[in-house]
Design a protein around this motif. Structure first.
Motif, PDB file in Angstrom:
ATOM      1  N   ALA A  45       9.387   4.625  -1.447  1.00 15.78           N
ATOM      2  CA  ALA A  45       7.798   4.663  -1.335  1.00 15.78           C
ATOM      3  C   ALA A  45       7.530   4.918   0.376  1.00 15.78           C
ATOM      4  N   VAL A  60      -2.489  10.154  -1.676  1.00 17.55           N
ATOM      5  CA  VAL A  60      -2.350  10.655  -0.356  1.00 17.55           C
ATOM      6  C   VAL A  60      -1.123  11.556  -0.123  1.00 17.55           C
ATOM      7  N   ARG A 120       8.430   8.613   1.142  1.00 22.92           N
ATOM      8  CA  ARG A 120       7.141   9.222   0.716  1.00 22.92           C
ATOM      9  C   ARG A 120       6.115   9.167   1.681  1.00 22.92           C
ATOM     10  N   LEU A 121       5.717   8.184   2.190  1.00 25.46           N
ATOM     11  CA  LEU A 121       4.670   7.909   3.085  1.00 25.46           C
ATOM     12  C   LEU A 121       4.964   8.754   4.554  1.00 25.46           C
ATOM     13  N   LEU A 140       0.752  -1.377   0.119  1.00 26.17           N
ATOM     14  CA  LEU A 140      -0.076   0.071  -0.056  1.00 26.17           C
ATOM     15  C   LEU A 140       0.986   1.126  -0.017  1.00 26.17           C
ATOM     16  N   SER A 141       1.222   1.806  -1.343  1.00 27.97           N
ATOM     17  CA  SER A 141       1.945   2.917  -1.078  1.00 27.97           C
ATOM     18  C   SER A 141       1.099   4.367  -1.247  1.00 27.97           C
ATOM     19  N   LEU A 142      -0.121   4.279  -0.958  1.00 29.54           N
ATOM     20  CA  LEU A 142      -1.173   5.392  -0.573  1.00 29.54           C
ATOM     21  C   LEU A 142      -1.074   6.313  -1.742  1.00 29.54           C
ATOM     22  N   THR A 143      -0.813   6.036  -3.072  1.00 26.27           N
ATOM     23  CA  THR A 143      -0.874   7.064  -4.116  1.00 26.27           C
ATOM     24  C   THR A 143      -1.925   7.891  -3.875  1.00 26.27           C
TER      25      THR A 143
END
Lengths: 129, 313
Positions: free
Chosen positions: B228, A100, B231-232, A95-98
């Motif tokens: 990633a 968000v 970035r989160l 889940l890279s939450l693209t």
């Protein structure tokens, strides 16, 4: 019933998650946020998860869907203060939450919200008085 | 050993401690057990005397099994001796021989004590040989353990050394990766980087892979995961130091790096980072005179880099 408080701060909503999220709580939060956005006509939502040290795929997805829902209601969402362990878990879960937006802390999140709303208004979106 | 007569080893150790020490020293010095260039005779004598003393104390109990608490001190001594000898460059065999060479003096005394009593002699010889064998084996074990500790420590050091996170500018972190990236190392790298991002509140991290010899799909995947995760948390990653071959490999492998900012060199990445954080770098030093000797170019650059500061807009 247990609820996560949603604070109104100027034109933004501030949500601080300080308890372990379980699925019911997440669903309630999702409802409350959408209600509040409509009620307060908020332009930005900030979710502070710095106290959260464990996530599962459901919570991860919930964050993503809150962001999508807010966008439909014309509010920007920024998730702030994610712990390293949480970030690693989410990535491992795929889940890279693209879609968000994220920021390191509340300060930077505020900045991000402000600038993105300014940009939106500059681009000719509806400007509120 | 229900009706077996009492072992006389303890008694012999008690009576002939001095003689045993003398014989044992002679045995070791004449034999090839001790490389005399590695340790002094007096040191050896001290060790032997201490060993005998503790053995005498310990053997007051049972000499056949070494589980009692009275053996602890002797074991500690052996551990110390082994440790110091390992540092001095003794081989495990040489250290074990230290204990084994005590057999002959002890056996001689036993033979004297028992005289014609073959049954008693053989029983006590067996006891003595078991005891000394066990002690000898212990030294080998300690030797091995010492080596393993060193290896574990070095592995940990290597892990730490190889993943430094450098605070290269206010709000900009750099992570120069050197060596092959495997899953375990990537895990450590990722954790270190993310932790430092939290600690320093840096919004930009530059991952420099100049020192990574091979980039395969696994390494690329690890890198993408790190990006990633950062970035989160709200930090942007720039990957720099991509060599021509690596660029080719990445494309041939079909790795998608579209969502990641990539730069050929660290300086390119740094200038992007400056741009995003709102710094500008400019050459200064116009007011400073260039010294007449020395090549002009070199000097000029030096002055520029010293005086030319970075200013906040």
């Amino acid at each position: 019933m247990e609820r996560i408080p949603i604070l109104k701060m100027g034109g933004f909503l501030l949500i601080t998650i300080q308890v372990d999220m379980h699925d019911r709580l997440a669903m309630t939060l999702q409802n409350d946020v959408t209600d509040m956005i409509v009620k307060t006509r908020a332009r930005g939502v900030m979710i502070d998860i710095s106290m959260l040290d464990m996530v599962d795929s459901f919570i991860g997805r919930m964050l993503g869907s809150i962001a999508s829902m807010s966008r439909i209601l014309d509010a920007e969402t920024v998730v702030v203060g994610m712990q390293p362990a949480v970030a690693i878990t989410l990535v491992e879960l795929g889940l890279s939450l693209t879609g968000v937006r994220t920021a390191l802390n509340v300060d930077k999140g505020m900045e991000l919200l402000r600038s993105s709303i300014e940009r939106k208004e500059a681009n000719g979106a509806f400007v509120r008085d | 050993m229900t009706a077996a007569p009492k072992s006389r080893i303890a008694e012999i150790l008690n009576h002939y401690e001095g003689d045993l020490l003398k014989d044992w020293m002679k045995q070791q010095l004449t034999g090839k057990a001790v490389p005399t260039d590695l340790m002094k005779e007096s040191e050896l004598r001290d060790q032997c005397a201490e060993f005998l003393r503790l053995l005498r104390e310990a053997s007051r109990g049972s000499v056949t099994d070494m589980v009692g608490s009275e053996w602890t001190e002797l074991k500690n001594l052996l551990s110390d001796i082994t440790g110091s000898r390992a540092r001095q460059g003794f081989t495990p065999a040489e250290t074990a021989t230290f204990v084994f060479s005590f057999k002959q003096p002890l056996f001689d005394r036993l033979r004297q004590a028992y005289g014609k009593d073959a049954d008693g002699l053989s029983m006590d010889l067996w006891n003595a040989t078991t005891l000394l064998d066990n002690l000898g084996l212990l030294t080998t074990e300690y030797h091995q353990k010492g080596r393993e500790d060193v290896i574990v420590r070095q592995q940990r050091d290597l892990m730490e050394l190889s993943t430094p996170v450098v605070n290269i500018w206010d709000g900009v972190l750099a992570l120069p990766l050197i060596g092959t990236l495997d899953s375990e190392r990537t895990q450590v790298v990722m954790q270190n980087l993310l932790q430092r991002i939290v600690d320093t509140g840096s919004a930009i991290a530059i991952i420099d892979i100049t020192g990574v010899p091979i980039v395969d799909t696994l390494v690329a995947q690890h890198l993408l995961k790190t990006v990633a995760a950062a970035r989160l948390m709200g930090a942007d990653c720039i990957i720099s130091g991509i060599r021509p071959q690596i660029a080719q490999t990445i494309v041939h492998l079909g790795v998608d790096l579209k969502d990641v900012v990539t730069k050929a060199t660290l300086s390119d990445a740094l200038s992007i980072a400056f741009q995003r954080t709102g710094y500008t770098v400019r050459k200064g030093g116009r007011s400073e005179s260039v010294s007449s000797n020395g090549t002009e170019d070199g000097v000029q650059t030096k002055v520029a880099s010293r005086a030319g500061g970075t200013q906040h807009l």
